[in-house]
Design a protein around this motif. Structure first.
Motif, PDB file in Angstrom:
ATOM      1  N   THR A  21      46.593  39.187  32.460  1.00  0.00           N
ATOM      2  CA  THR A  21      46.611  39.759  33.805  1.00  0.00           C
ATOM      3  C   THR A  21      46.508  38.643  34.841  1.00  0.00           C
ATOM      4  OG1 THR A  21      44.222  40.098  33.683  1.00  0.00           O
ATOM      5  CG2 THR A  21      45.638  41.960  33.111  1.00  0.00           C
ATOM      6  N   PRO A  22      47.030  38.864  36.045  1.00  0.00           N
ATOM      7  CA  PRO A  22      47.094  37.784  37.030  1.00  0.00           C
ATOM      8  C   PRO A  22      45.788  37.561  37.781  1.00  0.00           C
ATOM      9  CG  PRO A  22      48.039  39.778  37.939  1.00  0.00           C
ATOM     10  CD  PRO A  22      47.712  40.095  36.504  1.00  0.00           C
ATOM     11  N   LEU A  23      45.679  36.380  38.376  1.00  0.00           N
ATOM     12  CA  LEU A  23      44.682  36.116  39.406  1.00  0.00           C
ATOM     13  C   LEU A  23      45.354  36.332  40.761  1.00  0.00           C
ATOM     14  CD1 LEU A  23      42.748  32.862  38.372  1.00  0.00           C
ATOM     15  CD2 LEU A  23      42.055  35.239  38.064  1.00  0.00           C
ATOM     16  N   VAL A  24      44.719  37.128  41.605  1.00  0.00           N
ATOM     17  CA  VAL A  24      45.238  37.425  42.937  1.00  0.00           C
ATOM     18  C   VAL A  24      44.312  36.798  43.963  1.00  0.00           C
ATOM     19  CG1 VAL A  24      45.822  39.260  44.563  1.00  0.00           C
ATOM     20  CG2 VAL A  24      46.223  39.600  42.103  1.00  0.00           C
ATOM     21  N   LEU A  25      44.857  36.017  44.881  1.00  0.00           N
ATOM     22  CA  LEU A  25      44.035  35.381  45.904  1.00  0.00           C
ATOM     23  C   LEU A  25      43.634  36.406  46.955  1.00  0.00           C
ATOM     24  CD1 LEU A  25      42.853  32.647  46.816  1.00  0.00           C
ATOM     25  CD2 LEU A  25      44.920  32.352  48.209  1.00  0.00           C
ATOM     26  N   ASP A  26      42.327  36.535  47.184  1.00  0.00           N
ATOM     27  CA  ASP A  26      41.807  37.412  48.241  1.00  0.00           C
ATOM     28  C   ASP A  26      41.739  36.587  49.524  1.00  0.00           C
ATOM     29  OD1 ASP A  26      40.161  38.889  50.014  1.00  0.00           O
ATOM     30  OD2 ASP A  26      39.222  39.932  48.343  1.00  0.00           O
ATOM     31  N   HIS A  27      42.765  36.705  50.348  1.00  0.00           N
ATOM     32  CA  HIS A  27      42.867  35.860  51.541  1.00  0.00           C
ATOM     33  C   HIS A  27      41.722  36.112  52.509  1.00  0.00           C
ATOM     34  CE1 HIS A  27      46.829  34.327  50.433  1.00  0.00           C
ATOM     35  NE2 HIS A  27      47.167  35.562  50.108  1.00  0.00           N
ATOM     36  N   ALA A  28      41.410  37.374  52.763  1.00  0.00           N
ATOM     37  CA  ALA A  28      40.368  37.692  53.742  1.00  0.00           C
ATOM     38  C   ALA A  28      39.007  37.174  53.296  1.00  0.00           C
ATOM     39  CB  ALA A  28      40.316  39.198  53.969  1.00  0.00           C
ATOM     40  N   LEU A  29      38.671  37.379  52.049  1.00  0.00           N
ATOM     41  CA  LEU A  29      37.379  36.922  51.544  1.00  0.00           C
ATOM     42  C   LEU A  29      37.345  35.400  51.443  1.00  0.00           C
ATOM     43  CD1 LEU A  29      34.687  38.090  50.773  1.00  0.00           C
ATOM     44  CD2 LEU A  29      35.551  38.527  48.473  1.00  0.00           C
ATOM     45  N   SER A  30      38.471  34.798  51.102  1.00  0.00           N
ATOM     46  CA  SER A  30      38.541  33.334  51.064  1.00  0.00           C
ATOM     47  C   SER A  30      38.304  32.751  52.456  1.00  0.00           C
ATOM     48  CB  SER A  30      39.913  32.884  50.538  1.00  0.00           C
ATOM     49  OG  SER A  30      40.122  33.298  49.214  1.00  0.00           O
ATOM     50  N   ASP A  31      38.899  33.355  53.464  1.00  0.00           N
ATOM     51  CA  ASP A  31      38.684  32.876  54.839  1.00  0.00           C
ATOM     52  C   ASP A  31      37.231  33.039  55.248  1.00  0.00           C
ATOM     53  OD1 ASP A  31      41.358  32.276  54.998  1.00  0.00           O
ATOM     54  OD2 ASP A  31      41.894  34.062  56.160  1.00  0.00           O
ATOM     55  N   GLN A  32      36.633  34.168  54.866  1.00  0.00           N
ATOM     56  CA  GLN A  32      35.243  34.435  55.232  1.00  0.00           C
ATOM     57  C   GLN A  32      34.294  33.433  54.590  1.00  0.00           C
ATOM     58  OE1 GLN A  32      33.999  38.554  54.816  1.00  0.00           O
ATOM     59  NE2 GLN A  32      31.913  37.937  54.313  1.00  0.00           N
ATOM     60  N   LEU A  33      34.528  33.101  53.325  1.00  0.00           N
ATOM     61  CA  LEU A  33      33.621  32.215  52.594  1.00  0.00           C
ATOM     62  C   LEU A  33      34.052  30.747  52.668  1.00  0.00           C
ATOM     63  CD1 LEU A  33      32.942  34.334  49.376  1.00  0.00           C
ATOM     64  CD2 LEU A  33      31.579  34.200  51.468  1.00  0.00           C
ATOM     65  N   GLU A  34      35.221  30.512  53.234  1.00  0.00           N
ATOM     66  CA  GLU A  34      35.766  29.160  53.383  1.00  0.00           C
ATOM     67  C   GLU A  34      35.923  28.454  52.035  1.00  0.00           C
ATOM     68  OE1 GLU A  34      33.200  27.267  56.258  1.00  0.00           O
ATOM     69  OE2 GLU A  34      34.314  28.173  57.928  1.00  0.00           O
ATOM     70  N   ARG A  35      36.356  29.212  51.047  1.00  0.00           N
ATOM     71  CA  ARG A  35      36.707  28.695  49.729  1.00  0.00           C
ATOM     72  C   ARG A  35      37.541  29.759  49.030  1.00  0.00           C
ATOM     73  NH1 ARG A  35      30.715  28.358  47.129  1.00  0.00           N
ATOM     74  NH2 ARG A  35      31.838  27.636  45.287  1.00  0.00           N
ATOM     75  N   ALA A 277      34.739  48.461  39.567  1.00  0.00           N
ATOM     76  CA  ALA A 277      35.428  47.173  39.658  1.00  0.00           C
ATOM     77  C   ALA A 277      35.100  46.432  40.938  1.00  0.00           C
ATOM     78  CB  ALA A 277      36.934  47.383  39.559  1.00  0.00           C
ATOM     79  N   ALA A 278      34.469  47.118  41.880  1.00  0.00           N
ATOM     80  CA  ALA A 278      34.246  46.554  43.212  1.00  0.00           C
ATOM     81  C   ALA A 278      32.903  45.862  43.372  1.00  0.00           C
ATOM     82  CB  ALA A 278      34.374  47.658  44.263  1.00  0.00           C
ATOM     83  N   VAL A 279      32.032  45.921  42.372  1.00  0.00           N
ATOM     84  CA  VAL A 279      30.662  45.446  42.585  1.00  0.00           C
ATOM     85  C   VAL A 279      30.590  43.933  42.781  1.00  0.00           C
ATOM     86  CG1 VAL A 279      29.591  47.416  41.422  1.00  0.00           C
ATOM     87  CG2 VAL A 279      30.177  45.372  40.089  1.00  0.00           C
ATOM     88  N   GLY A 280      31.477  43.172  42.137  1.00  0.00           N
ATOM     89  CA  GLY A 280      31.474  41.728  42.338  1.00  0.00           C
ATOM     90  C   GLY A 280      31.846  41.363  43.763  1.00  0.00           C
ATOM     91  N   VAL A 281      32.853  42.035  44.300  1.00  0.00           N
ATOM     92  CA  VAL A 281      33.229  41.830  45.699  1.00  0.00           C
ATOM     93  C   VAL A 281      32.095  42.264  46.611  1.00  0.00           C
ATOM     94  CG1 VAL A 281      34.802  42.623  47.513  1.00  0.00           C
ATOM     95  CG2 VAL A 281      35.701  41.957  45.266  1.00  0.00           C
ATOM     96  N   ALA A 282      31.431  43.361  46.270  1.00  0.00           N
ATOM     97  CA  ALA A 282      30.286  43.818  47.067  1.00  0.00           C
ATOM     98  C   ALA A 282      29.205  42.745  47.147  1.00  0.00           C
ATOM     99  CB  ALA A 282      29.716  45.103  46.471  1.00  0.00           C
ATOM    100  N   ALA A 283      28.935  42.094  46.017  1.00  0.00           N
ATOM    101  CA  ALA A 283      27.904  41.050  46.015  1.00  0.00           C
ATOM    102  C   ALA A 283      28.277  39.894  46.925  1.00  0.00           C
ATOM    103  CB  ALA A 283      27.680  40.556  44.586  1.00  0.00           C
ATOM    104  N   LEU A 284      29.564  39.557  46.988  1.00  0.00           N
ATOM    105  CA  LEU A 284      30.001  38.490  47.888  1.00  0.00           C
ATOM    106  C   LEU A 284      29.929  38.927  49.342  1.00  0.00           C
ATOM    107  CD1 LEU A 284      33.108  37.038  45.998  1.00  0.00           C
ATOM    108  CD2 LEU A 284      30.807  36.056  46.147  1.00  0.00           C
ATOM    109  N   LEU A 285      30.377  40.137  49.626  1.00  0.00           N
ATOM    110  CA  LEU A 285      30.355  40.627  51.008  1.00  0.00           C
ATOM    111  C   LEU A 285      28.933  40.752  51.542  1.00  0.00           C
ATOM    112  CD1 LEU A 285      33.090  43.416  50.813  1.00  0.00           C
ATOM    113  CD2 LEU A 285      33.272  41.225  52.008  1.00  0.00           C
ATOM    114  N   GLU A 286      28.003  41.121  50.663  1.00  0.00           N
ATOM    115  CA  GLU A 286      26.609  41.308  51.076  1.00  0.00           C
ATOM    116  C   GLU A 286      25.784  40.036  50.960  1.00  0.00           C
ATOM    117  OE1 GLU A 286      25.705  44.352  52.351  1.00  0.00           O
ATOM    118  OE2 GLU A 286      27.843  44.750  52.075  1.00  0.00           O
ATOM    119  N   ASP A 287      26.399  38.966  50.438  1.00  0.00           N
ATOM    120  CA  ASP A 287      25.704  37.687  50.275  1.00  0.00           C
ATOM    121  C   ASP A 287      24.438  37.842  49.437  1.00  0.00           C
ATOM    122  OD1 ASP A 287      25.355  34.948  50.604  1.00  0.00           O
ATOM    123  OD2 ASP A 287      24.236  35.147  52.489  1.00  0.00           O
ATOM    124  N   THR A 288      24.574  38.523  48.316  1.00  0.00           N
ATOM    125  CA  THR A 288      23.419  38.776  47.451  1.00  0.00           C
ATOM    126  C   THR A 288      23.337  37.819  46.268  1.00  0.00           C
ATOM    127  OG1 THR A 288      24.653  40.388  46.134  1.00  0.00           O
ATOM    128  CG2 THR A 288      23.420  41.231  48.033  1.00  0.00           C
TER     129      THR A 288
END
Length: 315
Positions: A21-35, A277-288
């Motif tokens: 399966t592919p890796l998809v770049l999350d542009h919005a989250l990458s911009d937010q975290l600057e990586r 499937a969203a919990v990993g993204v949730a942890a990044l968005l919430e900075d946990t």
């Protein structure tokens, strides 16, 4: 004892049928975290989740006597879909017990693949019924996560990530029963031990954190979360020690955070992922989670199986 070699054998065993399966770049989250933040798209796998990897590896290593009486499993849905799909080609009957609140989309999909699906109680009651059916019908239980052949198949996700993301410093992986993160942890420990592996659970179904605090698997009396694919009340005798050996940290996210992550995936990343499937993204968005200071981030998006009526809850 499961090893890297078992993962590599599983990868070779299923490669003719299941594509990476592919890796998809999350542009919005990458911009937010600057990586760079990469999403490992397991929702693009056969049956819409990572589960066919383990199921197919199990079927292709099964002894004739294990298949003779048919297979049985307990599942919130994705394991049911993966096992029913893998068993259909082998012409092996499958009986699945799902909790009564299981996703109608997953129930219908499992039945369409030929499985007998029984809806019964909550996850603990579903397990009790399956154990009775194993005795009464002579079924072979295919555990959704606490089986070395299942873990080896799921671990192929980790092998792919390490090949696809050479600059990754951290992987965030959802945890239900722990089979997926157990397999990924084996791959990471053997091939890139400097990489950080973080498990993420729903706060209402944090069975791995509960096990860590108790020194071993202990059943949660109550599980409450919209992330039904992660609603395991008990982690496994195999998955618990694998997590303790290879997972660097655990994080928990609440229901509101999961809802925000679902909307991010839908509207920003353009992925129709399911809540579990969203919990990993949730942890990044919430900075946990405490991230390494540099390097790419990989988040495993474990599946995308939800019907329209379920999706409407997150719009």
């Amino acid at each position: 004892m499961i090893t890297l070699e078992h993962l590599q054998q599983a990868q070779a065993r299923i490669a003719d049928t299941l594509s990476p399966t592919p890796l998809v770049l999350d542009h919005a989250l990458s911009d937010q975290l600057e990586r760079r933040v990469w999403l490992k798209g397991e929702l693009f796998q056969r049956t819409g989740a990572f589960k066919p990897r383990g199921a197919l590896n199990w079927l292709r290593t099964a002894r004739p006597e294990e298949l003779a009486g048919g297979l049985g499993a307990v599942s919130a849905g994705n394991h049911a879909l993966g096992l029913a799909w893998a068993a259909r080609d082998a012409a092996v009957p499958v009986t699945i017990v799902m909790p009564e609140n299981a996703s109608p989309f997953k129930v219908a999909g499992s039945r369409a693949l030929g499985a007998e699906v029984i809806l019964h109680g909550d996850i603990n009651e579903a397990w009790a019924l399956m154990h009775r059916l194993v005795e009464e019908r002579g079924l072979t239980l295919v555990h959704p996560y606490d089986d070395e052949r299942i873990i080896a198949g799921q671990g192929t996700v980790g092998l792919e990530i390490l090949e696809q993301a050479p600059e990754a410093s951290v992987i965030l992986c959802p945890i239900g029963g722990g089979g997926l993160i157990g397999g990924i942890g084996l791959a990471v420990a053997a091939l890139r031990p400097s990489l950080t592996l973080i498990g993420v659970e729903p706060a209402g179904a944090a069975s791995m954190a509960h096990a860590w605090s108790r020194g071993g698997p202990v059943r949660l009396e109550r599980v409450t979360t919209c992330a039904k694919s992660l609603a395991a009340a008990l982690v496994g005798e195999h998955t618990y020690p694998l997590s303790r050996a290879h997972v660097h940290a655990l994080a928990a996210v609440d229901e509101a955070a999961i809802h925000r992550a679902m909307r991010h995936l839908l509207y920003q990343a353009k992925l129709a992922a399911e809540p579990g499937a969203a919990v990993g993204v949730a942890a990044l968005l919430e900075d946990t989670v405490a991230l390494p200071p540099a390097g790419d981030i990989v988040v495993v998006i474990t599946g995308g199986n939800l019907g329209r009526e379920e999706l409407e809850d997150f719009l």
